[in-house]
Write a protein that holds these residues in place. Structure first.
Motif, PDB file in Angstrom:
ATOM      1  N   PHE A   1       6.851 -10.458 -45.607  1.00 20.70           N
ATOM      2  CA  PHE A   1       6.127 -11.307 -45.526  1.00 20.70           C
ATOM      3  C   PHE A   1       4.629 -10.738 -45.881  1.00 20.70           C
ATOM      4  N   GLN A   2       4.808  -9.313 -46.181  1.00 24.22           N
ATOM      5  CA  GLN A   2       3.245  -8.410 -45.600  1.00 24.22           C
ATOM      6  C   GLN A   2       3.174  -8.552 -47.352  1.00 24.22           C
ATOM      7  N   LYS A   3       4.046  -8.085 -48.582  1.00 28.17           N
ATOM      8  CA  LYS A   3       3.845  -8.854 -50.238  1.00 28.17           C
ATOM      9  C   LYS A   3       3.711 -10.057 -50.112  1.00 28.17           C
ATOM     10  N   LEU A   4       4.410 -10.960 -49.453  1.00 28.28           N
ATOM     11  CA  LEU A   4       3.962 -12.080 -50.160  1.00 28.28           C
ATOM     12  C   LEU A   4       1.964 -12.195 -50.175  1.00 28.28           C
ATOM     13  N   ILE A   5       2.596 -11.941 -48.540  1.00 27.01           N
ATOM     14  CA  ILE A   5       0.966 -12.832 -48.217  1.00 27.01           C
ATOM     15  C   ILE A   5      -0.253 -12.169 -48.934  1.00 27.01           C
ATOM     16  N   SER A   6       0.483 -11.044 -49.628  1.00 26.08           N
ATOM     17  CA  SER A   6      -0.927 -10.240 -50.050  1.00 26.08           C
ATOM     18  C   SER A   6      -1.291 -10.715 -51.478  1.00 26.08           C
ATOM     19  N   SER A   7      -0.892 -11.719 -51.684  1.00 31.94           N
ATOM     20  CA  SER A   7      -1.793 -12.321 -52.927  1.00 31.94           C
ATOM     21  C   SER A   7      -1.757 -13.893 -52.364  1.00 31.94           C
ATOM     22  N   GLN A   8      -2.837 -13.977 -52.965  1.00 34.16           N
ATOM     23  CA  GLN A   8      -3.453 -15.911 -52.599  1.00 34.16           C
ATOM     24  C   GLN A   8      -2.273 -16.854 -52.993  1.00 34.16           C
ATOM     25  N   ALA A   9      -1.679 -16.643 -54.378  1.00 33.53           N
ATOM     26  CA  ALA A   9      -0.771 -17.423 -55.255  1.00 33.53           C
ATOM     27  C   ALA A   9       0.203 -17.356 -54.228  1.00 33.53           C
ATOM     28  N   ASN A  10       1.161 -16.678 -53.321  1.00 34.87           N
ATOM     29  CA  ASN A  10       1.939 -16.982 -53.051  1.00 34.87           C
ATOM     30  C   ASN A  10       2.053 -17.136 -51.419  1.00 34.87           C
ATOM     31  N   GLU A  11       0.917 -17.097 -50.964  1.00 34.00           N
ATOM     32  CA  GLU A  11       1.120 -16.769 -49.394  1.00 34.00           C
ATOM     33  C   GLU A  11       1.354 -17.968 -48.517  1.00 34.00           C
TER      34      GLU A  11
ATOM     35  N   LEU B   1      11.907 -16.019 -55.154  1.00 31.67           N
ATOM     36  CA  LEU B   1      11.782 -17.564 -54.311  1.00 31.67           C
ATOM     37  C   LEU B   1      11.619 -18.452 -55.644  1.00 31.67           C
ATOM     38  N   HIS B   2      12.586 -19.476 -54.646  1.00 32.84           N
ATOM     39  CA  HIS B   2      13.332 -21.001 -55.597  1.00 32.84           C
ATOM     40  C   HIS B   2      12.746 -22.084 -55.025  1.00 32.84           C
ATOM     41  N   PHE B   3      12.974 -23.328 -55.956  1.00 34.39           N
ATOM     42  CA  PHE B   3      12.844 -24.290 -54.997  1.00 34.39           C
ATOM     43  C   PHE B   3      14.002 -25.039 -54.802  1.00 34.39           C
ATOM     44  N   ALA B   4      14.250 -25.013 -53.180  1.00 28.85           N
ATOM     45  CA  ALA B   4      15.133 -25.915 -53.383  1.00 28.85           C
ATOM     46  C   ALA B   4      15.364 -27.085 -52.971  1.00 28.85           C
ATOM     47  N   ALA B   5      16.266 -28.163 -53.929  1.00 28.14           N
ATOM     48  CA  ALA B   5      15.679 -29.471 -53.498  1.00 28.14           C
ATOM     49  C   ALA B   5      16.951 -30.007 -51.875  1.00 28.14           C
TER      50      ALA B   5
ATOM     51  N   TYR C   1       4.127 -19.006 -49.273  1.00 26.87           N
ATOM     52  CA  TYR C   1       5.590 -18.530 -49.522  1.00 26.87           C
ATOM     53  C   TYR C   1       6.114 -17.417 -48.156  1.00 26.87           C
ATOM     54  N   ALA C   2       4.905 -16.980 -47.822  1.00 33.26           N
ATOM     55  CA  ALA C   2       4.929 -16.200 -46.721  1.00 33.26           C
ATOM     56  C   ALA C   2       4.788 -16.669 -45.413  1.00 33.26           C
ATOM     57  N   PHE C   3       4.509 -17.593 -45.221  1.00 33.95           N
ATOM     58  CA  PHE C   3       4.151 -19.117 -43.999  1.00 33.95           C
ATOM     59  C   PHE C   3       5.771 -19.350 -43.686  1.00 33.95           C
ATOM     60  N   ASP C   4       6.201 -20.216 -45.220  1.00 37.49           N
ATOM     61  CA  ASP C   4       7.656 -20.714 -45.488  1.00 37.49           C
ATOM     62  C   ASP C   4       8.877 -19.860 -44.462  1.00 37.49           C
ATOM     63  N   LEU C   5       8.065 -18.421 -45.112  1.00 39.42           N
ATOM     64  CA  LEU C   5       9.267 -17.728 -44.509  1.00 39.42           C
ATOM     65  C   LEU C   5       9.137 -17.508 -42.616  1.00 39.42           C
ATOM     66  N   LEU C   6       7.619 -16.791 -42.700  1.00 40.40           N
ATOM     67  CA  LEU C   6       8.016 -17.268 -41.254  1.00 40.40           C
ATOM     68  C   LEU C   6       8.320 -18.086 -40.216  1.00 40.40           C
ATOM     69  N   ARG C   7       8.029 -19.267 -40.637  1.00 38.75           N
ATOM     70  CA  ARG C   7       8.086 -20.716 -39.746  1.00 38.75           C
ATOM     71  C   ARG C   7       9.859 -20.427 -39.724  1.00 38.75           C
ATOM     72  N   ALA C   8      10.700 -20.461 -40.683  1.00 42.46           N
ATOM     73  CA  ALA C   8      11.741 -19.919 -40.737  1.00 42.46           C
ATOM     74  C   ALA C   8      12.470 -19.500 -40.060  1.00 42.46           C
ATOM     75  N   ILE C   9      12.154 -17.854 -39.623  1.00 46.11           N
ATOM     76  CA  ILE C   9      11.920 -17.147 -38.704  1.00 46.11           C
ATOM     77  C   ILE C   9      11.836 -17.587 -36.841  1.00 46.11           C
TER      78      ILE C   9
END
Length: 245
Positions: free
Chosen positions: A5-15, A179-183, A17-25
């Motif tokens: 999470f910390q790695k993802l949110i550190s990048s504006q391009a990946n933030e 990370l990947h898009f899941a249909a 995905y960071a919150f997708d992970l948090l919401r899943a948790i």
């Protein structure tokens, strides 16, 4: 997972995905399993916002807090934020969460999530009635909730009956490294709430009935900036078969 999470949110391009992970948790992991590290998560989020408070980031944060409140209640929200700084929960509401909703009302599943979270804040949070400042925040929350319900762009009535949405959900591989898009459609975090707008109206009805005359002035105050919202709430209550007094 905290490191990912910390790695993802550190990048504006990946933030995102960071919150997708948090919401899943929040949706799938038992509360007792992640709450011991939740203070660290909040600190990372707030540090990121202090460094670069973008419109996108504020939207992601407000969506996450709505989900958290909807799942675990407003008391957990205030307790966790106030561990970092006394009064931080109210501060986030007043200066981050509410302004974002007034500026850019959410749509579809995020709109539903916001209404569920806001309803719990309105009806299960005694701290929001503690003083004039807190009551003003309560009035603004009413305004936000009704604005979302009244907006034709929210598309609340188009959510499918099986709890899915047309939005694409982001998936993660087994090692959380790619990370990947899941249909597949995004999952409704509140499938037990068939109509969040009706939930809002019924909850406000019960709240007003339990304290006659106390909340109606606060509701009216919330609509001072947009009187048309009063008609929207009246229409909603009529549809829900309730009245506010």
């Amino acid at each position: 997972i905290l490191g990912v999470f910390q790695k993802l949110i550190s990048s504006q391009a990946n933030e995102q995905y960071a919150f997708d992970l948090l919401r899943a948790i929040v949706m799938y992991v038992p509360q007792e399993a992640f709450m011991p590290r939740f203070k660290d998560v909040l600190q990372i989020i707030l540090t990121k916002m202090q460094k670069k408070k973008t419109e996108k980031l504020v939207g992601l944060i407000s969506h996450f807090f709505a989900l958290f409140v909807g799942k675990f209640g407003p008391q957990a929200y205030f307790e966790q934020l106030n561990l970092l700084q006394n009064g931080l929960g109210l501060n986030i509401l007043a200066h981050v969460w509410i302004p974002r909703l007034l500026f850019a009302p959410p749509t579809r599943l995020e709109a539903k999530t916001q209404i569920v979270g806001l309803t719990k804040l309105l009806c299960e949070t005694p701290v929001l009635l503690a003083d004039a400042n807190a009551q003003n925040i309560w009035s603004q929350i009413v305004c936000c909730a009704v604005k979302i319900v009244a907006s034709p762009d929210s598309h609340l009535d188009s959510l499918s009956a099986d709890g899915d949405d047309d939005d694409v959900e982001i998936g993660y591989d087994a090692t959380y490294s790619v990370l990947h898009f899941a249909a597949r459609p995004a999952r409704d975090p509140f499938p037990d709430v068939p109509d969040a707008s009706i939930m809002l109206a019924q909850s406000l009805h019960r709240l007003c009935a339990s304290h006659p005359g106390r909340f109606t002035p606060l509701i009216q105050k919330g609509f001072e900036s947009d009187p048309k919202l009063g008609a929207g709430l009246e229409s909603l209550c009529l549809r829900a078969g309730v009245s506010l007094s």
